[in-house]
Design a protein around this motif. Structure first.
Motif, PDB file in Angstrom:
ATOM      1  N   ILE A 166      51.912  43.841  35.511  1.00 21.41           N
ATOM      2  CA  ILE A 166      52.409  42.918  36.538  1.00 21.41           C
ATOM      3  C   ILE A 166      53.190  41.776  35.897  1.00 21.41           C
ATOM      4  O   ILE A 166      54.170  41.283  36.448  1.00 21.41           O
ATOM      5  N   GLY A 167      52.732  41.361  34.703  1.00 17.19           N
ATOM      6  CA  GLY A 167      53.429  40.293  33.994  1.00 17.19           C
ATOM      7  C   GLY A 167      52.653  39.000  33.917  1.00 17.19           C
ATOM      8  O   GLY A 167      53.246  37.948  33.660  1.00 17.19           O
TER       9      GLY A 167
ATOM     10  N   PHE B 136      46.596  42.807  43.697  1.00 17.56           N
ATOM     11  CA  PHE B 136      45.649  43.260  42.691  1.00 17.56           C
ATOM     12  C   PHE B 136      44.254  42.682  42.957  1.00 17.56           C
ATOM     13  O   PHE B 136      43.249  43.395  42.902  1.00 17.56           O
ATOM     14  N   GLY B 137      44.202  41.373  43.254  1.00  8.63           N
ATOM     15  CA  GLY B 137      42.918  40.752  43.543  1.00  8.63           C
ATOM     16  C   GLY B 137      42.233  41.365  44.754  1.00  8.63           C
ATOM     17  O   GLY B 137      41.012  41.592  44.749  1.00  8.63           O
TER      18      GLY B 137
ATOM     19  N   PHE C 191      43.806  38.276  32.570  1.00 11.63           N
ATOM     20  CA  PHE C 191      43.511  38.077  33.990  1.00 11.63           C
ATOM     21  C   PHE C 191      42.802  39.305  34.566  1.00 11.63           C
ATOM     22  O   PHE C 191      41.842  39.190  35.324  1.00 11.63           O
ATOM     23  N   GLY C 192      43.258  40.498  34.192  1.00 14.92           N
ATOM     24  CA  GLY C 192      42.623  41.711  34.667  1.00 14.92           C
ATOM     25  C   GLY C 192      41.221  41.881  34.122  1.00 14.92           C
ATOM     26  O   GLY C 192      40.321  42.362  34.829  1.00 14.92           O
ATOM     27  N   ALA C 193      41.004  41.491  32.854  1.00  6.84           N
ATOM     28  CA  ALA C 193      39.672  41.596  32.269  1.00  6.84           C
ATOM     29  C   ALA C 193      38.684  40.673  32.976  1.00  6.84           C
ATOM     30  O   ALA C 193      37.535  41.054  33.231  1.00  6.84           O
TER      31      ALA C 193
ATOM     32  N   LEU D 148      45.283  46.504  31.836  1.00  2.72           N
ATOM     33  CA  LEU D 148      46.595  47.157  31.823  1.00  2.72           C
ATOM     34  C   LEU D 148      47.387  46.815  33.079  1.00  2.72           C
ATOM     35  O   LEU D 148      48.606  46.551  33.009  1.00  2.72           O
ATOM     36  N   ALA D 149      46.722  46.784  34.234  1.00  2.00           N
ATOM     37  CA  ALA D 149      47.415  46.510  35.493  1.00  2.00           C
ATOM     38  C   ALA D 149      48.046  45.121  35.482  1.00  2.00           C
ATOM     39  O   ALA D 149      49.225  44.955  35.814  1.00  2.00           O
TER      40      ALA D 149
END
Length: 460
Positions: free
Chosen positions: A314-315, A266-267, A320-322, A309-310
């Protein structure tokens, strides 16, 4: 001779009152009467049962009333905190705890339940989580990676990582020393001690930036180094949170490894694909206007929500996504305008809902008597001392004076809202007991409140 005709500019009522009444009766009275007759013939059977039961239990006016109360109290408490030289967030957290079951609920439980009915709590929690997600987007924007080079990457990296490592180790040791009653049932020792280590390691970049700006220290050499070091610490802390949550929810080492692998992927996608794409989509254009602003706003908000959302899927939590979306977002004037508007709504209404949700979850009565409060003081002392030592020692190694090193230590002890977000995440994940959650909220409030006075004391 021409027959007189009515002036078309005259009011219709003055021309033909009977005609107006006739039209009103025909086109308003008859439809209304027919509607009433139809309803009477059908009959009223009450609610159909299609709507959820909770919707009847929580009327809209109750939700609006609670939101108005929460917003007003947060604004008043924040202004009061500013008048006594504290960050606004200190007042907002304090009033939320006072209005919760710990104080107001203990003194007058009936009045507290009437003002803040338990059925409204899920709505406050949902609004608060949305507010925190948008807030973490603004945090990601403030964690500009270019800031890490302002006073030397090596200096900020050393101080930032030392300010994480030593408190993290201290938190692990504190967790091991705590009685088993403080660890929630069903939680393994490894995720518990890791989360305790993380809880003692946090520095709040946004609150620190506002505090230094109010103190006139933000653009000084020491303030710049503190912000860069706090940025390193915060980025590291969010990565550690992702790892701890993966361990807590993954179960087997293979599952944890898969989750961590998804986070790394993701990163990479955000940094290598999304970031260049956003630069092209949000590049300044010659033809700016309302349509361009709407386009920018939709791109920014959709990006934040999809990234959140991603990582939620992922859990490792939506926060973290924001943060990742904020880091990837270009620093153009149009994006700054959208972020400024988002921050306004978030700061004045959505975050107070989060604070109130935290206040309603904080039960100081859960701390077990005098022994429990001694443990709370020990946790507070360990958190403050570890962060202070973890900053002062490397600062002295870099040849800063004792006073400058101590001021850096005070700055890095500012935990604020970031700490509350991580604590609330741990409580929701079942990693903290109510008693330990209350202790750590007290620690977050106390270490944030002491930052400004300590800085002013060291100036004398």
């Amino acid at each position: 001779m021409k027959a007189s005709t009515p002036d078309l500019c005259e009011p219709a009522a003055a021309l033909a009152p009977r005609r107006v009444l006739l039209g009103y009766g025909a086109f308003v009275g008859i439809p209304v009467g027919a509607t009433a007759l139809i309803l009477a013939s059908v009959g009223y059977a009450g609610p159909t049962g299609q709507a959820p039961a909770d919707s009847a239990a929580v009327p809209l006016y109750r939700i609006l009333g609670v939101l108005a109360l929460v917003t007003a109290c947060a604004a008043w408490a924040g202004a009061l905190a500013r008048r006594v030289g504290q960050p606004r967030v200190v007042g907002e957290i304090a009033i939320a705890v006072l209005l919760g079951p710990s104080v107001f609920g203990a003194l007058s439980p009936d009045a507290q339940r009437w003002l803040l009915p338990p059925e409204v709590f899920p709505f406050l929690t949902t609004l608060g989580q949305l507010g925190v997600t948008l807030f973490m987007f603004t945090v990601g924007r403030e964690l500009s990676l270019s800031a890490l080079r302002r006073d030397g990457l090596s200096a900020s990296t050393l101080i930032g990582h030392s300010g994480i490592a030593i408190p993290f180790l201290t938190g692990v040791l504190v967790a091991l020393a705590l009685p088993d009653a403080y660890r929630p049932d069903g939680v393994g020792a490894v995720p518990f001690v890791l989360f305790m280590g993380l809880s003692l390691s946090v520095t709040a970049v946004p609150v620190l930036a506002r505090l230094l700006s109010d103190e006139g220290r933000l653009t000084t050499r020491l303030g710049t180094l503190a912000m860069a070091s706090a940025s390193v610490a915060d980025i590291t802390a969010w990565c550690l949170l992702a790892l701890v949550l993966a361990i807590a929810s993954g179960g087997s080492p293979v599952a944890v490894g898969i989750t961590v692998g998804w986070v790394v992927l993701f990163g990479l996608v955000v940094w290598r694909v999304l970031r260049p794409l956003l630069r092209r989509l949000l590049a300044p254009r010659r033809c700016d206007g309302p349509m361009a602003a709407a386009r920018t706003a939709s791109i920014v908000l959709v990006t934040v929500l999809l990234c959140a959302l991603a990582t939620e899927q992922i859990g490792v939590h939506a926060l973290f996504g924001a943060v990742a979306a904020g880091l990837a977002m270009p620093r153009t004037e149009a994006v700054e305008q959208i972020a400024w508007r988002v921050e306004g709504l978030t700061s004045w209404m959505l975050l107070p809902s989060f604070f109130m949700a935290v206040g309603l979850s904080t039960r100081l009565g859960a701390v077990p008597g005098a022994t429990g409060w001694l443990v709370c003081l020990a946790v507070l002392a360990a958190a403050a001392a570890a962060k202070f030592v973890g900053t002062v020692v490397p600062a002295r190694l870099l040849r800063f004076s004792w006073r400058q090193s101590a001021q850096l230590g005070a700055m890095m002890n500012c935990r604020g809202l970031t700490e509350l977000i991580i604590l609330n995440t741990g409580l929701a994940a079942g990693l903290l007991s109510p008693a330990l959650f209350a202790m750590l909220v007290v620690m977050a409030l106390a270490t944030t409140a002491m930052t400004g006075p300590l800085l002013r004391l060291m100036d004398d």
